[in-house]
Design a protein around this motif. Sequence first.
Motif, mmCIF file in Angstrom:
data_model
loop_
_atom_site.group_PDB
_atom_site.id
_atom_site.type_symbol
_atom_site.label_atom_id
_atom_site.label_comp_id
_atom_site.label_asym_id
_atom_site.label_seq_id
_atom_site.Cartn_x
_atom_site.Cartn_y
_atom_site.Cartn_z
ATOM 1 N N GLY A 9 0.777 -1.230 0.000
ATOM 2 C CA GLY A 9 0.000 0.000 0.000
ATOM 3 C C GLY A 9 0.805 1.276 0.000
ATOM 4 N N THR A 10 2.146 1.187 -0.152
ATOM 5 C CA THR A 10 2.950 2.388 -0.092
ATOM 6 C C THR A 10 3.587 2.757 -1.420
ATOM 7 O OG1 THR A 10 4.916 1.186 0.605
ATOM 8 C CG2 THR A 10 3.493 2.086 2.342
ATOM 9 N N ALA A 17 -3.428 11.062 -6.430
ATOM 10 C CA ALA A 17 -3.048 12.468 -6.286
ATOM 11 C C ALA A 17 -4.276 13.264 -5.871
ATOM 12 C CB ALA A 17 -2.500 12.997 -7.602
ATOM 13 N N PRO A 18 -4.086 14.274 -4.990
ATOM 14 C CA PRO A 18 -5.234 15.076 -4.591
ATOM 15 C C PRO A 18 -5.779 15.852 -5.798
ATOM 16 C CG PRO A 18 -3.198 15.945 -3.632
ATOM 17 C CD PRO A 18 -2.854 14.694 -4.363
ATOM 18 N N ALA A 19 -7.071 15.995 -5.842
ATOM 19 C CA ALA A 19 -7.705 16.714 -6.940
ATOM 20 C C ALA A 19 -7.384 18.196 -6.842
ATOM 21 C CB ALA A 19 -9.213 16.500 -6.898
ATOM 22 N N ALA A 35 -6.921 8.021 2.325
ATOM 23 C CA ALA A 35 -5.619 8.545 2.740
ATOM 24 C C ALA A 35 -5.126 9.517 1.687
ATOM 25 C CB ALA A 35 -4.621 7.405 2.912
ATOM 26 N N ARG A 36 -4.598 10.632 2.136
ATOM 27 C CA ARG A 36 -4.083 11.643 1.209
ATOM 28 C C ARG A 36 -2.613 11.902 1.522
ATOM 29 N NH1 ARG A 36 -9.312 13.825 2.385
ATOM 30 N NH2 ARG A 36 -10.570 13.824 0.501
ATOM 31 N N PRO A 37 -1.816 12.192 0.496
ATOM 32 C CA PRO A 37 -0.405 12.515 0.729
ATOM 33 C C PRO A 37 -0.283 13.773 1.588
ATOM 34 C CG PRO A 37 -0.834 12.191 -1.607
ATOM 35 C CD PRO A 37 -2.158 12.198 -0.919
ATOM 36 N N LEU A 60 5.124 6.451 4.322
ATOM 37 C CA LEU A 60 3.820 6.658 4.941
ATOM 38 C C LEU A 60 2.929 7.627 4.177
ATOM 39 C CD1 LEU A 60 4.904 6.889 8.668
ATOM 40 C CD2 LEU A 60 3.961 4.930 7.439
ATOM 41 N N ASP A 61 3.473 8.362 3.254
ATOM 42 C CA ASP A 61 2.702 9.371 2.538
ATOM 43 C C ASP A 61 1.538 8.711 1.800
ATOM 44 O OD1 ASP A 61 2.244 12.023 2.021
ATOM 45 O OD2 ASP A 61 3.635 12.158 0.351
ATOM 46 N N GLY A 62 0.339 9.038 2.202
ATOM 47 C CA GLY A 62 -0.850 8.481 1.572
ATOM 48 C C GLY A 62 -1.348 7.193 2.183
#
Length: 89
Positions: A9-10, A17-19, A35-37, A60-62
Amino acid sequence: MPDPAALPGTAPEAVPAPAAGSPAPAATAGRDAEARPLGVEFTPTGDPAVDAALGRLEALDGVPTEGHLPVYEDVHQRLGETLAALDRS
């Protein structure tokens, strides 16, 4: 040491990517389980052992919060071992 990108999952491609125009992660905390970065950049320290430990945090990002504890524990252990090695020098 396992490659942080190899953790389930990493992988960067698994993190959406966030919109454009979406609120910051802190502004949406608790609203949904996605989960968001965090977008936190890693600045190398110049010490290979410290950089390797801190580099684990990038994995851990996201990743959902419940997946963070094992990585935090690993980073804590590595940094503790690095400090202990300084005491022995």
